[in-house]
Scaffold this motif. Structure first.
Motif, PDB file in Angstrom:
ATOM      1  N   GLU A 167      36.148  50.954  41.925  1.00  0.00           N
ATOM      2  CA  GLU A 167      36.204  49.581  41.410  1.00  0.00           C
ATOM      3  C   GLU A 167      36.504  49.574  39.913  1.00  0.00           C
ATOM      4  O   GLU A 167      37.235  48.706  39.419  1.00  0.00           O
ATOM      5  N   LEU A 170      40.325  50.302  39.449  1.00  0.00           N
ATOM      6  CA  LEU A 170      41.318  49.340  39.950  1.00  0.00           C
ATOM      7  C   LEU A 170      41.958  48.477  38.861  1.00  0.00           C
ATOM      8  O   LEU A 170      43.190  48.319  38.843  1.00  0.00           O
ATOM      9  N   ARG A 179      47.255  48.929  44.058  1.00  0.00           N
ATOM     10  CA  ARG A 179      45.988  48.272  43.706  1.00  0.00           C
ATOM     11  C   ARG A 179      45.648  47.167  44.697  1.00  0.00           C
ATOM     12  O   ARG A 179      44.510  47.071  45.173  1.00  0.00           O
ATOM     13  N   CYS A 180      46.608  46.343  45.020  1.00  0.00           N
ATOM     14  CA  CYS A 180      46.355  45.233  45.939  1.00  0.00           C
ATOM     15  C   CYS A 180      45.984  45.722  47.336  1.00  0.00           C
ATOM     16  O   CYS A 180      45.089  45.168  47.983  1.00  0.00           O
ATOM     17  N   GLU A 183      42.400  46.929  47.311  1.00  0.00           N
ATOM     18  CA  GLU A 183      41.483  45.785  47.309  1.00  0.00           C
ATOM     19  C   GLU A 183      41.377  45.175  48.704  1.00  0.00           C
ATOM     20  O   GLU A 183      40.275  44.827  49.161  1.00  0.00           O
ATOM     21  N   ASP A 187      37.822  45.227  51.040  1.00  0.00           N
ATOM     22  CA  ASP A 187      37.167  43.963  51.418  1.00  0.00           C
ATOM     23  C   ASP A 187      37.358  43.557  52.876  1.00  0.00           C
ATOM     24  O   ASP A 187      36.628  42.700  53.373  1.00  0.00           O
ATOM     25  N   ARG A 231      39.275  37.744  46.430  1.00  0.00           N
ATOM     26  CA  ARG A 231      40.053  38.871  45.927  1.00  0.00           C
ATOM     27  C   ARG A 231      41.177  39.235  46.891  1.00  0.00           C
ATOM     28  O   ARG A 231      42.295  39.539  46.454  1.00  0.00           O
ATOM     29  N   ALA A 235      45.142  39.158  46.202  1.00  0.00           N
ATOM     30  CA  ALA A 235      45.938  40.365  46.406  1.00  0.00           C
ATOM     31  C   ALA A 235      47.144  40.075  47.300  1.00  0.00           C
ATOM     32  O   ALA A 235      48.265  40.525  47.016  1.00  0.00           O
TER      33      ALA A 235
END
Length: 461
Positions: A167, A170, A179-180, A183, A187, A231, A235
């Motif tokens: 985290e 990122l 990165r996206c 994420e 999640d 998030r 993303a």
């Protein structure tokens, strides 16, 4: 695989490179060079082409079977079996192969795929009465159960110390696509293939205005809508925005597309390239485990971790199954691992965190109410729970964790019950997990070790 593509295959060659656009790449290779003689090459090619025509199993599964079968022929050489066709294959051989796989350093899932590959080709040849196949059954149906070796007890749950490093890294990561996707993985717990197949418009809102993600799974030919974090919404919106030129150029809706500077063209991101990026991400941001080693991060570990956290937050395995898109509860149970740091810390220190006493009385129960109704509520088959007495009767949230709970008390009078409990657990672990609603092998292992400790200490008393 369409009819034209099947006709284009040259069965005389031992390596086929076939066009198939997917998150695994633009092509897939079917390699028959490792097969030991002309019969095996000719026959397995015929079965593969027949399967292409039938459309079952899927192209991707057939590809996996093709390279997984190599393990059987490695075994074949090591054991000096000298099989000229499958007709000489016996039940004894398949049992030897199970034992061989049990002793290989590979995951339980990999062992299962290898066995599935062998069974597919052999049983296909038997069913359609190809020459050179066994006339008797060579599989007893227990192969997969036998292959559930100890590695299933290991989890890919990402430790909190490692997740904090991820985290923290990122926001510093300059590769926006990577990165996206990380994420989204953290999640949602979607599979890598599912993440790379996300399309423009996959984010919508429910009637309350909360974001919902549309996920398609080629693995089990299914689709699902799952509620997601803000998030994830951001993303997906970012990926949608940065992929506009690539999508227009390629004529696709896929949002995991990119410009490839070396070849000077747009293309979709495939799993191989993503895994290379993820490995670089770990090295670049120096993400390490508690032993100081670079952490072997995989995208699938996000899935295990989310499933575990969901279980620990009180979600049922049925809810988790729906969210993660599992075909069976067995998959969900395999991801679950009880992660209670306080219990783990105490358990490692003591081996057993409850109370063992010669008898149950007011002194061992501690302060609390002792009316008949409350005392009855506290009674357990193998001891007493102090929660109804000391916690005003609130329902315990630590379901099936009694024997490693500080509020649990047991005595030598309960020794025979603990022994019976351990015997029942060891007799059939799968049946025990089902009957006790345990969704984690790690949880089961904890109970088993705790029972051993309890029995040892009670016997000492």
């Amino acid at each position: 695989m369409n009819a034209a593509s099947v006709k284009s295959i040259n069965p005389k060659t031992d390596k086929w490179v076939l066009s198939k656009k997917s998150s695994l790449g633009d092509t897939m290779t079917f390699d028959f060079t490792y097969l030991p003689n002309r019969w095996f090459k000719r026959t397995l090619k015929e079965i593969t082409i027949d399967s292409f025509t039938l459309g079952k199993p899927s192209f991707e599964t057939l590809n996996r079977y093709n390279y997984s079968l190599k393990h059987f022929f490695n075994f074949y050489k090591e054991m000096d079996l000298n099989l000229k066709t499958f007709e000489e294959l016996t039940h004894q051989h398949t049992q030897m192969f199970v034992f061989y796989l049990q002793n290989q350093k590979m995951s339980n899932a990999t062992r299962n795929v290898i066995m599935a590959a062998l069974k597919w080709f052999v049983e296909y040849g038997q069913f359609f009465e190809y020459d050179g196949f066994p006339t008797k059954q060579v599989f007893d149906g227990e192969e997969y159960k036998a292959l559930k070796t100890e590695d299933v007890l290991k989890t890919r749950y990402i430790p909190d110390t490692v997740m904090r490093q991820i985290e923290k890294a990122l926001p510093k990561e300059k590769n926006t696509l990577l990165r996206c996707l990380i994420e989204i993985g953290i999640d949602t717990g979607v599979r890598l293939s599912e993440a790379l197949d996300l399309e423009e418009g996959c984010i919508t809102e429910d009637f309350t205005g909360k974001p919902v993600l549309y996920v398609k799974s080629k693995k089990n030919n299914s689709e699902r809508y799952i509620p997601v974090s803000i998030r994830v919404k951001r993303a997906v919106e970012t990926l949608t925005a940065i992929s506009i030129k690539a999508r227009v150029s390629l004529g696709t809706k896929l949002i995991s597309t990119r410009w490839m500077p070396n070849s000077k063209r747009f293309d979709r991101l495939n799993q191989y390239q993503f895994r290379r990026w993820l490995s670089t991400f770990v090295k670049k941001h120096d993400i390490r485990d508690t032993d100081g080693e670079l952490y072997p991060l995989t995208f699938h570990a996000f899935r295990h971790t989310l499933g575990t956290d969901m279980l620990n937050r009180g979600m049922t395995i049925f809810e988790i199954q729906d969210y993660l898109g599992h075909d069976s509860l067995h998959s969900t149970a395999g991801y679950a691992k009880v992660q209670n740091p306080k219990i783990q810390k105490e358990y490692k220190k003591l081996g057993f965190v409850g109370v063992i006493t010669k008898e149950i009385n007011k002194e061992s129960l501690g302060n609390g109410r002792y009316d008949t109704k409350t005392l009855k509520a506290s009674a357990l088959p193998d001891g007493v729970c102090r929660k109804p007495i000391n916690n005003e009767g609130r329902v315990c949230a630590k379901f099936n964790l009694c024997i490693i709970c500080p509020k649990f008390i047991t005595t030598p009078q309960h020794l025979s019950i603990h022994k019976q409990h351990l015997e029942r657990l060891r007799a059939d672990k799968e049946a025990y997990m089902a009957s006790e609603f345990i969704g984690s092998v790690n949880h089961l292992e904890t109970i088993e070790y705790a029972l051993e400790t309890i029995i040892e200490r009670l016997e000492a008393l």
